[in-house]
Write a protein that holds these residues in place. Structure first.
Motif, PDB file in Angstrom:
ATOM      1  N   VAL A   1      -9.673  -3.360  -0.211  1.00 47.11           N
ATOM      2  CA  VAL A   1      -9.636  -2.357   0.848  1.00 47.11           C
ATOM      3  C   VAL A   1      -8.708  -2.844   1.952  1.00 47.11           C
ATOM      4  O   VAL A   1      -8.906  -3.914   2.517  1.00 47.11           O
ATOM      5  CB  VAL A   1     -11.049  -2.097   1.397  1.00 47.11           C
ATOM      6  CG1 VAL A   1     -10.982  -1.118   2.544  1.00 47.11           C
ATOM      7  CG2 VAL A   1     -11.940  -1.577   0.285  1.00 47.11           C
TER       8      VAL A   1
ATOM      9  N   SER B   1       0.824  -1.199   0.000  1.00 45.47           N
ATOM     10  CA  SER B   1       0.000   0.000   0.000  1.00 45.47           C
ATOM     11  C   SER B   1       0.866   1.260   0.000  1.00 45.47           C
ATOM     12  O   SER B   1       1.930   1.298   0.618  1.00 45.47           O
ATOM     13  CB  SER B   1      -0.906   0.007   1.243  1.00 45.47           C
ATOM     14  OG  SER B   1      -1.589   1.242   1.364  1.00 45.47           O
TER      15      SER B   1
ATOM     16  N   ARG C   1      -0.713   4.375   0.766  1.00 47.66           N
ATOM     17  CA  ARG C   1      -1.741   5.302   1.215  1.00 47.66           C
ATOM     18  C   ARG C   1      -1.142   6.626   1.673  1.00 47.66           C
ATOM     19  O   ARG C   1      -1.659   7.705   1.352  1.00 47.66           O
ATOM     20  CB  ARG C   1      -2.563   4.682   2.346  1.00 47.66           C
ATOM     21  CG  ARG C   1      -3.788   5.510   2.701  1.00 47.66           C
ATOM     22  CD  ARG C   1      -4.675   4.840   3.721  1.00 47.66           C
ATOM     23  NE  ARG C   1      -4.039   4.784   5.034  1.00 47.66           N
ATOM     24  CZ  ARG C   1      -4.726   4.535   6.154  1.00 47.66           C
ATOM     25  NH1 ARG C   1      -6.013   4.303   6.106  1.00 47.66           N
ATOM     26  NH2 ARG C   1      -4.106   4.501   7.318  1.00 47.66           N
TER      27      ARG C   1
ATOM     28  N   SER D   1      -7.118  -2.585   5.612  1.00 44.85           N
ATOM     29  CA  SER D   1      -7.400  -2.065   6.964  1.00 44.85           C
ATOM     30  C   SER D   1      -6.091  -1.619   7.595  1.00 44.85           C
ATOM     31  O   SER D   1      -5.398  -2.394   8.262  1.00 44.85           O
ATOM     32  CB  SER D   1      -8.061  -3.162   7.793  1.00 44.85           C
ATOM     33  OG  SER D   1      -9.265  -3.583   7.207  1.00 44.85           O
ATOM     34  N   LEU D   2      -5.740  -0.382   7.318  1.00 40.97           N
ATOM     35  CA  LEU D   2      -4.450   0.128   7.785  1.00 40.97           C
ATOM     36  C   LEU D   2      -4.641   0.897   9.090  1.00 40.97           C
ATOM     37  O   LEU D   2      -5.640   1.543   9.282  1.00 40.97           O
ATOM     38  CB  LEU D   2      -3.853   1.058   6.733  1.00 40.97           C
ATOM     39  CG  LEU D   2      -3.665   0.431   5.352  1.00 40.97           C
ATOM     40  CD1 LEU D   2      -3.045   1.442   4.412  1.00 40.97           C
ATOM     41  CD2 LEU D   2      -2.790  -0.796   5.423  1.00 40.97           C
TER      42      LEU D   2
ATOM     43  N   GLN E   1      -7.960   5.528  -1.737  1.00 46.16           N
ATOM     44  CA  GLN E   1      -6.712   5.572  -0.983  1.00 46.16           C
ATOM     45  C   GLN E   1      -6.461   4.290  -0.188  1.00 46.16           C
ATOM     46  O   GLN E   1      -5.320   4.013   0.196  1.00 46.16           O
ATOM     47  CB  GLN E   1      -6.713   6.763  -0.027  1.00 46.16           C
ATOM     48  CG  GLN E   1      -6.735   8.108  -0.726  1.00 46.16           C
ATOM     49  CD  GLN E   1      -6.710   9.261   0.255  1.00 46.16           C
ATOM     50  OE1 GLN E   1      -5.738   9.447   0.998  1.00 46.16           O
ATOM     51  NE2 GLN E   1      -7.766  10.062   0.274  1.00 46.16           N
ATOM     52  N   GLU E   2      -7.498   3.519   0.083  1.00 41.72           N
ATOM     53  CA  GLU E   2      -7.345   2.300   0.869  1.00 41.72           C
ATOM     54  C   GLU E   2      -6.972   1.100   0.004  1.00 41.72           C
ATOM     55  O   GLU E   2      -6.862  -0.005   0.512  1.00 41.72           O
ATOM     56  CB  GLU E   2      -8.653   1.993   1.616  1.00 41.72           C
ATOM     57  CG  GLU E   2      -9.177   3.139   2.462  1.00 41.72           C
ATOM     58  CD  GLU E   2      -8.223   3.504   3.577  1.00 41.72           C
ATOM     59  OE1 GLU E   2      -7.531   2.611   4.073  1.00 41.72           O
ATOM     60  OE2 GLU E   2      -8.146   4.686   3.937  1.00 41.72           O
ATOM     61  N   TYR E   3      -6.788   1.305  -1.293  1.00 39.29           N
ATOM     62  CA  TYR E   3      -6.506   0.190  -2.189  1.00 39.29           C
ATOM     63  C   TYR E   3      -5.009  -0.049  -2.313  1.00 39.29           C
ATOM     64  O   TYR E   3      -4.205   0.877  -2.217  1.00 39.29           O
ATOM     65  CB  TYR E   3      -7.094   0.467  -3.577  1.00 39.29           C
ATOM     66  CG  TYR E   3      -8.576   0.230  -3.677  1.00 39.29           C
ATOM     67  CD1 TYR E   3      -9.428   0.547  -2.632  1.00 39.29           C
ATOM     68  CD2 TYR E   3      -9.138  -0.303  -4.824  1.00 39.29           C
ATOM     69  CE1 TYR E   3     -10.786   0.336  -2.709  1.00 39.29           C
ATOM     70  CE2 TYR E   3     -10.500  -0.517  -4.922  1.00 39.29           C
ATOM     71  CZ  TYR E   3     -11.319  -0.197  -3.865  1.00 39.29           C
ATOM     72  OH  TYR E   3     -12.667  -0.407  -3.958  1.00 39.29           O
TER      73      TYR E   3
END
Length: 310
Positions: free
Chosen positions: A307, A45, A47, A309-310, A138-140
């Motif tokens: 998605v 990621s 992000r 989960s950061l 942004q979560e991808y």
């Protein structure tokens, strides 16, 4: 790389006697890319990097869009130069690095890069649309998971004469190591194709070269399964041309690409197969698509965009 922890530790100790090194352990954040554990694999990621790009462009609070490129809008040069070309080049360059984990941006970013020398207000509008899509995704990230095998297969596609400026075609491909997407590209062809078969065959030659390199890397690592790679193409003319040992006079203009791909097929390195346009995953790399089609292909790329989960 290796599956013997003791051997790896021994090698690190030997290297430390000659070089000043430090083992940082499991990677978490490296060169702007964050690794997030996810099921039996991980997600790559960017992000934080996306947030930084939006901040630099002054679009932190912009409205999100479902796709990075409009189907009806054409990237034709206008007569009004963009007032800050340096900003345009800076943000497009940042988006290029973002495509490391966001293959869904490849086509749009490649198109923006074609106007680096003289961006206009229209091109800035195209760039802002990409940023608005980034805002909503942004979560991808890029998902990598354990693979039961090391077989290779790839999808290749071309949009014949798709550029309204010079009528050159745009090629794209996606290379998979079993279920994992490991290589992809969206690129305008250097010459004007005289037929759709020629445009598709040039794309087939590009992915053949890429798969050849991936195979050599896997062999060096001792991970190649020995199974011929399957190349999926949605053009019957290009598919037949790869399997036909008789060279047709009307295809002399693609002779170099023909012999390269044909030799690989004859040697048993590749298998070129037909796939319907509906199931052509590389379509996302060649042209703007309607939102339902774009999102369906994005999800079909091995569900690589999930998605996080950061």
């Amino acid at each position: 790389m290796g599956n013997d922890s003791a051997l790896i530790d021994t090698l690190l100790r030997q290297l430390s006697t000659a070089f000043k090194i430090r083992d940082l352990g499991t990677p978490h954040f490296f060169l702007g890319i964050e690794t997030v554990p996810y099921g039996d694999g991980l997600i790559l990621s960017q992000r934080r990097y996306m947030k930084d790009i939006l901040k630099r462009a002054g679009m932190t609070d912009c409205k999100a869009l479902a796709t990075p490129a409009a189907v009806t809008q054409s990237a034709t040069p206008s007569l009004t130069p963009f007032e800050n070309p340096t900003q345009y080049r800076m943000i497009v360059g940042a988006l290029q690095y973002l495509t490391i984990t966001r293959p869904d941006l490849s086509f749009s970013v490649n198109r923006l890069c074609q106007f680096m020398h003289s961006p206009t207000d229209d091109h800035w509008g195209l760039l802002k649309r990409v940023l608005r899509y980034v805002k909503g995704t942004q979560e991808y990230g890029l998902r990598l998971s354990l693979s039961p095998s090391s077989n290779l297969h790839a999808y290749t596609d071309s949009d014949w004469a798709g550029c309204p400026v010079d009528r050159k075609s745009t090629s794209g491909y996606a290379v998979f190591l079993d279920t994992n997407l490991v290589s992809w590209v969206s690129r305008k062809q250097r010459t004007v194709a005289r037929s759709s078969t020629e445009a598709e065959y040039k794309g087939l030659a590009d992915v053949s070269a890429e798969v050849t390199w991936v195979v050599s890397l896997l062999r060096e690592l001792g991970l190649h399964s020995g199974t011929p790679a399957t190349l999926w193409c949605d053009n019957l003319g290009a598919t037949y041309l790869a399997a036909n040992p008789v060279f047709h006079a009307r295809t002399k203009h693609v002779e170099i690409d023909y012999h390269f791909v044909r030799d690989k097929v004859a040697a048993g390195d590749f298998i070129v197969s037909f796939v319907s346009t509906k199931d052509q995953l590389a379509d996302i790399f060649t042209k703007p698509l309607p939102a339902p089609r774009f999102q369906a292909l994005r999800d079909k790329l091995n569900e690589l965009l999930v998605v996080a989960s950061l």
